[in-house]
Structure formats: structure tokens, C-alpha cells
Write a protein that holds these residues in place. Structure first.
Motif, PDB file in Angstrom:
ATOM      1  N   HIS A   1     -15.690   9.571   2.784  1.00  0.00           N
ATOM      2  CA  HIS A   1     -15.218  10.895   1.626  1.00  0.00           C
ATOM      3  C   HIS A   1     -15.339  11.915   2.705  1.00  0.00           C
ATOM      4  O   HIS A   1     -16.133  12.156   1.754  1.00  0.00           O
ATOM      5  CB  HIS A   1     -15.464  10.492   0.415  1.00  0.00           C
TER       6      HIS A   1
ATOM      7  N   ARG B   1      -5.344  18.718  -1.152  1.00  0.00           N
ATOM      8  CA  ARG B   1      -5.583  17.517  -1.480  1.00  0.00           C
ATOM      9  C   ARG B   1      -3.912  16.847  -0.944  1.00  0.00           C
ATOM     10  O   ARG B   1      -3.257  17.866  -0.698  1.00  0.00           O
ATOM     11  CB  ARG B   1      -5.620  17.183  -2.506  1.00  0.00           C
ATOM     12  N   GLU B   2      -4.332  15.933   0.223  1.00  0.00           N
ATOM     13  CA  GLU B   2      -3.070  15.571   0.816  1.00  0.00           C
ATOM     14  C   GLU B   2      -2.094  16.674   1.435  1.00  0.00           C
ATOM     15  O   GLU B   2      -1.117  16.830   1.568  1.00  0.00           O
ATOM     16  CB  GLU B   2      -1.501  14.711  -0.838  1.00  0.00           C
ATOM     17  N   GLU B   3      -2.980  17.291   2.381  1.00  0.00           N
ATOM     18  CA  GLU B   3      -2.665  18.407   2.726  1.00  0.00           C
ATOM     19  C   GLU B   3      -1.569  19.560   2.624  1.00  0.00           C
ATOM     20  O   GLU B   3      -1.126  20.300   2.854  1.00  0.00           O
ATOM     21  CB  GLU B   3      -1.525  17.898   4.050  1.00  0.00           C
ATOM     22  N   TRP B   4      -1.706  19.227   1.307  1.00  0.00           N
ATOM     23  CA  TRP B   4      -1.612  20.900  -0.121  1.00  0.00           C
ATOM     24  C   TRP B   4      -2.921  21.950   0.405  1.00  0.00           C
ATOM     25  O   TRP B   4      -3.410  22.238  -0.745  1.00  0.00           O
ATOM     26  CB  TRP B   4      -1.442  20.036  -0.958  1.00  0.00           C
ATOM     27  N   TYR B   5      -1.930  23.034   1.106  1.00  0.00           N
ATOM     28  CA  TYR B   5      -2.524  23.821   1.290  1.00  0.00           C
ATOM     29  C   TYR B   5      -2.619  25.515   0.489  1.00  0.00           C
ATOM     30  O   TYR B   5      -1.902  26.470   1.021  1.00  0.00           O
ATOM     31  CB  TYR B   5      -2.893  24.602   2.637  1.00  0.00           C
TER      32      TYR B   5
END
Length: 75
Positions: free
Chosen positions: A35, A52-56
């Protein structure tokens, strides 16, 4: 096995040191973090963020987060 540590916020590259320590101890291990958590510190408000989910984007102030890990060397 995870790198989830909100005190240290280790980068994914920390796996190399974990793997080496487990190998020296003779402990069977996976090929990587099972993980993996991506951390970034907001350069605007200094908040610790889990990406999360490549949300920078900072969860507190909506500023863009850096692409590279930025918790080391007094940051």
C-alpha cells in the motif's frame, strides 16, 4: 506493508532501504510497498497532504502540490 507515516511522510523511494533491511534480517518480503502512499507538503500553507488518484492539489488551500517529494532536508 506501507509507507504510511504522517510523522515522517516517506517517499516511495524509501522502499529500497526497507527491502535491504528485511533482506539482511532474512525476512521474506514483497517486491514493493503493498500500500504505497504519496505525500507532498503544500508550499503555500505547509500542510501535509496525501495525494490520491494523482490529484496534486492541497486539501486545505487548493494550491498546486509539487510533483516531487518535498519533506526532506528541513522542509
Amino acid at each position: 506493508m506501507s509507507n504510511l507515516s504522517t510523522g515522517y511522510c516517506p517517499d516511495l523511494t524509501a522502499w529500497r532501504a526497507v527491502a535491504a533491511a528485511l533482506d539482511r534480517a532474512g525476512i521474506h518480503r514483497p517486491e514493493g510497498f503493498t500500500h504505497a502512499v504519496v505525500f507532498r507538503r503544500c508550499e503555500s500553507c505547509r500542510a501535509c497532504n496525501v495525494v490520491r488518484e494523482e490529484w496534486y492539489v492541497c486539501a486545505l488551500c487548493d494550491a498546486d502540490l509539487p510533483a516531487r517529494w518535498n519533506f526532506g532536508h528541513g522542509r
